[in-house]
Design an enzyme around this catalytic site. Structure first.
Site, PDB file in Angstrom:
ATOM      1  N   VAL A 447       0.837  -1.204   0.000  1.00  0.00           N
ATOM      2  CA  VAL A 447       0.000   0.000   0.000  1.00  0.00           C
ATOM      3  C   VAL A 447       0.872   1.254   0.000  1.00  0.00           C
ATOM      4  O   VAL A 447       0.588   2.223  -0.721  1.00  0.00           O
ATOM      5  CB  VAL A 447      -0.956  -0.018   1.202  1.00  0.00           C
ATOM      6  CG1 VAL A 447      -1.708   1.304   1.303  1.00  0.00           C
ATOM      7  CG2 VAL A 447      -1.940  -1.173   1.084  1.00  0.00           C
ATOM      8  N   HIS A 448       1.939   1.256   0.799  1.00  0.00           N
ATOM      9  CA  HIS A 448       2.851   2.405   0.808  1.00  0.00           C
ATOM     10  C   HIS A 448       3.493   2.601  -0.566  1.00  0.00           C
ATOM     11  O   HIS A 448       3.639   3.735  -1.041  1.00  0.00           O
ATOM     12  CB  HIS A 448       3.941   2.215   1.860  1.00  0.00           C
ATOM     13  CG  HIS A 448       3.498   2.531   3.255  1.00  0.00           C
ATOM     14  ND1 HIS A 448       2.763   1.659   4.020  1.00  0.00           N
ATOM     15  CD2 HIS A 448       3.680   3.637   4.026  1.00  0.00           C
ATOM     16  CE1 HIS A 448       2.517   2.202   5.204  1.00  0.00           C
ATOM     17  NE2 HIS A 448       3.056   3.406   5.233  1.00  0.00           N
ATOM     18  N   GLU A 449       3.866   1.506  -1.206  1.00  0.00           N
ATOM     19  CA  GLU A 449       4.482   1.611  -2.520  1.00  0.00           C
ATOM     20  C   GLU A 449       3.488   2.099  -3.567  1.00  0.00           C
ATOM     21  O   GLU A 449       3.853   2.818  -4.502  1.00  0.00           O
ATOM     22  CB  GLU A 449       5.068   0.261  -2.948  1.00  0.00           C
ATOM     23  CG  GLU A 449       5.841   0.286  -4.255  1.00  0.00           C
ATOM     24  CD  GLU A 449       7.025   1.246  -4.232  1.00  0.00           C
ATOM     25  OE1 GLU A 449       7.291   1.890  -5.270  1.00  0.00           O
ATOM     26  OE2 GLU A 449       7.681   1.351  -3.168  1.00  0.00           O
TER      27      GLU A 449
END
Length: 517
Positions: A447-449
């Site tokens: 999700v961060h990526e």
């Protein structure tokens, strides 16, 4: 069948005397065997072991919200006489001198107080951004309609409702990401929009699966009540048929009595899961658009029947937090414009020089972003929604390991991952705790990526790999040499925090060459 689940006393179906009479009335062997078999199968596969596992699962998923303040809130520090108040005051005095130094530097070098080039990003396509964000939030109300359909028994949550929910969630995220690419927003707008979309996605996932599980319980308790009524009807019919009394009949009669009592207890236990702790809200009465809107406004990512509330909104407190938000954002802007953007290296410039020049400004930005989100914005929305639990973070700055940091830095996300990823992986997919932890870190890293992919417009996976690198770092933190020396673990943690953000900034901005203006 409509799964109507309001807490009612089962006693109104059969009085206590009627139940006790089962042990004293005569039964034929055929009748007694039929009743006993009916009771054993009345739960339709829902055994006592299943009920125990379900109750345990619901207790584990419960988040203990309670009235409390945040650590850096001025009122909290005054009430608790925090020994940290001096350092807190020192930090903001230092930020004041930081701004004065920046103003002097800009006057000497460029003859202006501040460079407003970076500010153009915030006004670019602002009207469309606001409308897009409003449409995105409005789309989340689809979940209320879906849960109402499930509650009325038109479709079952398992598995028709679950499939529809997953399709909606995938479409919700996919359309939002594609819209940012279509509009060609600068990285500030793109980052804000996709982060807000992910926050709303977590909210609707928690809302849907919490109420979806309740609908399954509601349907089950409705079936149990129907079977219970049928059993009592057979018992009354058996009472009116005189037969000889034998030892075998007496034993089976006693067994029927115990099974009926167990069935009543099962019904009561399940109904308790469908009612809030205070007893004021129950399923499906909680499924309304107004209650859902209130849930969206509360700064939490996990759904509960009810939350601890304050008695009123304090206008002065709202003004204080709004002013703190604007002031902190101004500091964030000045720091980025003056000390980060000018030193971001291009392909031909020194990587090491830029890294050391950006380490301190990136750390200042990190602290300011933390403060503006968890102390200013979250407290502002908590006050406006009368949400009493302001524990949005714990003392993450004292972390000795990265898993401790992950638990303390962002409590709303931690609560969501704990309930809907970690515990769900263990309960639904029978993963071990180690595998569930890996799955949680893996999903969080993806999700961060995704945010970086939207911001940078390319796939590089730098953030993903650095975040997954926390797993071996957690293992290193468990070594006796570090575990027994908290100061060493904390120093190791802060070294990683100083190194990670500037490294990511250089990798993405230099290699991808993201346009900053």
């Amino acid at each position: 069948m409509v799964a109507e689940v309001k807490s009612k006393q089962v006693d109104n179906v059969s009085s206590l005397s009627e139940t006790k009479s089962l042990t004293s009335q005569a039964y034929s062997i055929k009748t007694t065997t039929t009743i006993t078999a009916t009771i054993k199968t009345t739960a339709k596969g829902f055994t006592n072991d299943d009920l125990t596992a379900l109750s345990k699962s619901l207790n584990q998923r419960h988040i203990n919200f309670k009235p409390r303040g945040s650590h850096f809130d001025r009122e909290t520090m005054d009430q608790e006489q925090s020994t940290f108040r001096g350092f807190f005051t020192l930090f903001w005095i230092a930020m004041g001198f930081y701004i004065i130094q920046t103003v002097v530097h800009n006057l000497e070098s460029a003859g202006t107080l501040f460079d407003l080039s970076f500010a153009k990003l915030f006004s670019s396509d602002a009207i469309v951004l606001i409308l897009s964000d409003a449409c995105m939030v409005g789309a989340t109300f689809f979940d209320v309609l879906l849960q109402k359909v499930v509650a009325r028994g038109w479709i079952k949550w398992r598995y028709t409702g679950m499939i529809l929910q997953h399709v909606f969630q995938i479409s919700f995220l996919f359309i939002s990401v594609c819209w940012t690419f279509y509009r060609g927003w600068p990285w500030v707008q793109s980052g804000f929009f996709v982060l807000h979309t992910i926050s709303m996605l977590m909210k609707i996932h928690s809302y849907a699966f919490y109420n979806g599980d309740l609908s399954s319980l509601a349907l089950r308790v409705s079936n149990l009540k129907e079977e219970y009524n049928q059993i009592i009807g057979r018992n009354k019919k058996s009472d009116s048929e005189p037969t000889s009394i034998g030892n075998d009949d007496s034993k089976k009669s006693a067994e029927v009595t115990r099974n009926v009592a167990d069935l009543r207890q099962e019904i009561q236990d399940i109904e308790n899961c469908l009612i809030s702790t205070s007893g004021k809200i129950s399923y499906p009465d909680n499924l309304s658009f107004t209650k859902f809107a209130d849930y969206l406004f509360i700064p939490t990512l996990v759904y509960e029947f009810e939350y601890p509330r304050t008695t009123k909104i304090r206008p002065w407190y709202v003004f204080e937090k709004a002013l703190a938000t604007l002031g902190t954002f101004f500091l964030l802007y000045v720091n980025t414009e003056t000390y980060i953007i000018p030193v971001i290296p291009r392909a031909t410039e020194s990587f090491a020089k830029a890294f050391f020049q950006m380490s301190l400004p990136f750390m200042v930005n990190y602290l300011l972003i933390f403060y503006i989100i968890f102390e200013c914005i979250c407290n502002l929305f908590a006050e406006l929604s009368c949400f009493a639990d302001r524990n949005f973070y714990d003392d993450w700055w004292n972390s000795a390991t990265f898993d401790e940091y992950a638990r303390k830095w962002n409590k709303p996300v931690h609560h969501f991952l704990l309930r809907h990823v970690y515990q769900s992986s263990i309960q639904s997919y029978k993963l071990s705790k180690r595998d569930a932890s890996f799955m949680t870190f893996f999903l969080s890293s993806l999700v961060h990526e995704l945010v970086m992919i939207v911001v940078a417009r390319k796939i590089r996976m730098y953030l993903f790999f650095l975040q997954m690198l926390q797993l071996p770092l957690i293992w290193i933190g468990q070594m006796p040499a570090i575990k027994q020396r908290k100061w060493l673990g904390n120093a190791f943690f802060w070294f990683g925090m100083f190194s990670g953000p500037p490294l990511l900034g250089i990798l993405y901005c230099c290699e991808i060459n993201v346009p900053l203006y």
